[in-house]
Design an enzyme around this catalytic site. Structure first.
Site, PDB file in Angstrom:
ATOM      1  N   ARG A  55     -18.539 -25.123 -80.366  1.00  0.00           N
ATOM      2  CA  ARG A  55     -17.941 -23.748 -80.235  1.00  0.00           C
ATOM      3  C   ARG A  55     -18.461 -22.676 -80.498  1.00  0.00           C
ATOM      4  O   ARG A  55     -17.847 -22.402 -79.069  1.00  0.00           O
ATOM      5  CB  ARG A  55     -16.725 -23.440 -81.643  1.00  0.00           C
ATOM      6  CG  ARG A  55     -15.580 -24.427 -81.581  1.00  0.00           C
ATOM      7  CD  ARG A  55     -15.698 -23.959 -83.180  1.00  0.00           C
ATOM      8  NE  ARG A  55     -15.806 -25.772 -83.806  1.00  0.00           N
ATOM      9  CZ  ARG A  55     -15.012 -26.989 -83.767  1.00  0.00           C
ATOM     10  NH1 ARG A  55     -14.890 -26.877 -82.780  1.00  0.00           N
ATOM     11  NH2 ARG A  55     -16.374 -27.549 -84.245  1.00  0.00           N
ATOM     12  N   THR A  56     -19.750 -22.787 -80.940  1.00  0.00           N
ATOM     13  CA  THR A  56     -20.595 -21.856 -80.321  1.00  0.00           C
ATOM     14  C   THR A  56     -21.510 -21.773 -79.110  1.00  0.00           C
ATOM     15  O   THR A  56     -21.296 -20.767 -78.436  1.00  0.00           O
ATOM     16  CB  THR A  56     -21.856 -22.327 -81.733  1.00  0.00           C
ATOM     17  OG1 THR A  56     -21.294 -21.834 -82.287  1.00  0.00           O
ATOM     18  CG2 THR A  56     -22.402 -20.801 -81.846  1.00  0.00           C
ATOM     19  N   LYS A  83     -42.081 -34.729 -74.698  1.00  0.00           N
ATOM     20  CA  LYS A  83     -43.536 -34.725 -74.250  1.00  0.00           C
ATOM     21  C   LYS A  83     -44.181 -33.985 -75.188  1.00  0.00           C
ATOM     22  O   LYS A  83     -45.546 -33.471 -75.535  1.00  0.00           O
ATOM     23  CB  LYS A  83     -43.660 -33.485 -73.107  1.00  0.00           C
ATOM     24  CG  LYS A  83     -43.000 -35.091 -72.097  1.00  0.00           C
ATOM     25  CD  LYS A  83     -43.175 -33.808 -70.504  1.00  0.00           C
ATOM     26  CE  LYS A  83     -42.416 -34.447 -69.676  1.00  0.00           C
ATOM     27  NZ  LYS A  83     -43.092 -33.776 -67.785  1.00  0.00           N
ATOM     28  N   ARG A 105     -30.208 -22.153 -81.684  1.00  0.00           N
ATOM     29  CA  ARG A 105     -29.649 -22.824 -82.615  1.00  0.00           C
ATOM     30  C   ARG A 105     -30.766 -24.076 -83.306  1.00  0.00           C
ATOM     31  O   ARG A 105     -30.942 -24.564 -82.110  1.00  0.00           O
ATOM     32  CB  ARG A 105     -28.620 -23.977 -82.806  1.00  0.00           C
ATOM     33  CG  ARG A 105     -28.006 -25.017 -83.882  1.00  0.00           C
ATOM     34  CD  ARG A 105     -26.630 -25.606 -83.891  1.00  0.00           C
ATOM     35  NE  ARG A 105     -25.777 -24.165 -84.243  1.00  0.00           N
ATOM     36  CZ  ARG A 105     -24.440 -24.526 -83.813  1.00  0.00           C
ATOM     37  NH1 ARG A 105     -23.720 -26.145 -83.794  1.00  0.00           N
ATOM     38  NH2 ARG A 105     -23.465 -23.734 -84.583  1.00  0.00           N
ATOM     39  N   HIS A 133     -25.220 -18.158 -90.055  1.00  0.00           N
ATOM     40  CA  HIS A 133     -24.593 -18.271 -88.497  1.00  0.00           C
ATOM     41  C   HIS A 133     -23.853 -16.873 -88.517  1.00  0.00           C
ATOM     42  O   HIS A 133     -22.568 -16.571 -88.461  1.00  0.00           O
ATOM     43  CB  HIS A 133     -23.668 -19.566 -88.743  1.00  0.00           C
ATOM     44  CG  HIS A 133     -22.722 -20.023 -87.397  1.00  0.00           C
ATOM     45  ND1 HIS A 133     -23.156 -19.731 -86.389  1.00  0.00           N
ATOM     46  CD2 HIS A 133     -22.546 -20.933 -87.642  1.00  0.00           C
ATOM     47  CE1 HIS A 133     -22.717 -20.399 -85.475  1.00  0.00           C
ATOM     48  NE2 HIS A 133     -22.470 -21.303 -85.806  1.00  0.00           N
TER      49      HIS A 133
HETATM   50  N1  ASP Z   1     -20.091 -25.223 -86.905  1.00  0.00           N
HETATM   51  C1  ASP Z   1     -20.211 -24.612 -88.120  1.00  0.00           C
HETATM   52  C2  ASP Z   1     -21.927 -24.992 -88.210  1.00  0.00           C
HETATM   53  O1  ASP Z   1     -22.491 -25.012 -87.009  1.00  0.00           O
HETATM   54  C3  ASP Z   1     -19.961 -25.072 -89.543  1.00  0.00           C
HETATM   55  C4  ASP Z   1     -19.704 -26.837 -89.595  1.00  0.00           C
HETATM   56  O2  ASP Z   1     -20.666 -27.179 -88.902  1.00  0.00           O
HETATM   57  O3  ASP Z   1     -19.834 -27.486 -90.703  1.00  0.00           O
HETATM   58  O4  ASP Z   1     -22.571 -24.623 -89.338  1.00  0.00           O
END
Ligand code: ASP
Length: 302
Positions: A55-56, A83, A105, A133
């Site tokens: 999703r993100t 590397k 991330r 987040h």
């Molecule tokens: N998608 C959210 C996160 O990246 C929640 C999860 O992974 O449970 O934290």
């Protein structure tokens, strides 16, 4: 000043409400106008995800494209990370290549502390360790705002693995800012000690009929060793199923950041229940991230 988007706590109430309002504005555009599609024309964002994401990552990419920007997807598995290149050197490389912002991330709780002063372009936190987040936080606020208008005084139960949840981390920051009440429920071993007066522990079945929203969380097994409960026992004690939903208020809603495990924290029929806003949250992810990208590029009034 470089517009990093690292934590909701770096915003004033007014500025955060302005971001919610802007995301709401984007959500109300039935079709994309030319004006919106040119807001970030010629900008290039890099998506840099050291942890899996559906999703993100996709919604940041779609948000960028809806604003007319381009996106480079950096995949650590196919890169010089293999590397031995460090995170810092990877981001510095992207900076040198001329990207305008980095959507980032990582599983490390503190990685952003080391990067924020050394990277000279906006770093957008797309999930950092167990801390925050914030783009998920914004889309959750947008979803609550669309449903209830004013956020002040909203009561939200958060049930599940709260201790390892950066989603809950950002929600708790926002709750303190907007005067929402958060009730943490779930296995005691997975609940953090509340650090704010607006956050309390509660018994799930007791708080269920009282709250405006229930946010269910997955057990984030990649971040700890798990529990002494199997999926069925967990579901019986803490899962949201039709019987529990029937005890919620008539106007209350169900949230979940995804990914969800059907039959564990939510039953199959709850995912698409009329009270569920789970897919709405996903749609809102695009609008929230449009507002974030626009903010980071400081393009609002130009
Ligand atoms: N998608 C959210 C996160 O990246 C929640 C999860 O992974 O449970 O934290």
């Amino acid at each position: 000043m470089i517009r990093h988007f690292l934590s909701l706590s770096s915003f004033s109430n007014r500025d955060l409400q302005a971001l919610v309002d802007r995301a709401h504005f984007f959500s109300l555009q039935p079709q994309q106008t030319d004006q919106i599609h040119h807001l970030l024309a010629r900008k290039i964002f890099a998506n840099v995800f050291y942890e899996p994401s559906t999703r993100t990552r996709c919604s940041f990419e779609i948000a960028a494209k809806r604003l007319g920007a381009d996106v480079v997807n950096f995949v650590p598995e196919n890169s010089s990370v293999k590397k031995g290149e460090t995170v810092y050197d990877t981001l510095k490389t992207l900076e040198s290549l001329g990207v305008d912002g980095i959507v980032f991330r990582h599983s490390d709780d503190h990685v952003l502390d080391h990067l924020r002063d050394r990277i000279q372009l906006p770093l957008l936190n797309a999930g950092a360790g167990k801390n925050e987040h914030p783009s998920q936080g914004l889309l959750d606020l947008l979803t609550l705002h669309q449903e209830f208008g004013d956020l002040k005084g909203l009561k939200i139960a958060v049930c599940g693995d709260v201790k390892h949840s950066r989603v809950a981390g950002s929600l708790m920051v926002a709750a303190e800012m907007f005067g929402m009440e958060i009730y943490l429920c779930g296995p005691a071993a997975l609940l953090p000690v509340p650090k704010s007066p607006v956050v309390k522990h509660a018994v799930f079945d007791d708080i269920l009929p009282v709250v405006d929203a229930v946010m269910m969380l997955r057990i984030q097994l990649e971040r700890h060793q798990g529990l002494d409960l199997d999926a069925r026992a967990y579901h019986t004690q803490f899962g949201l199923n039709a019987a529990r939903v029937a005890r919620m208020r008539s106007d209350a809603i169900i949230l979940h950041p995804g990914p969800f495990n059907r039959g564990v924290e939510v039953s199959d029929d709850v995912v698409e229940h009329p009270k569920s806003r789970i897919f709405k949250q996903m749609s809102n992810g695009v609008f929230a991230r449009m507002a974030i990208l626009e903010w980071a590029m400081d393009r609002r009034s130009k």
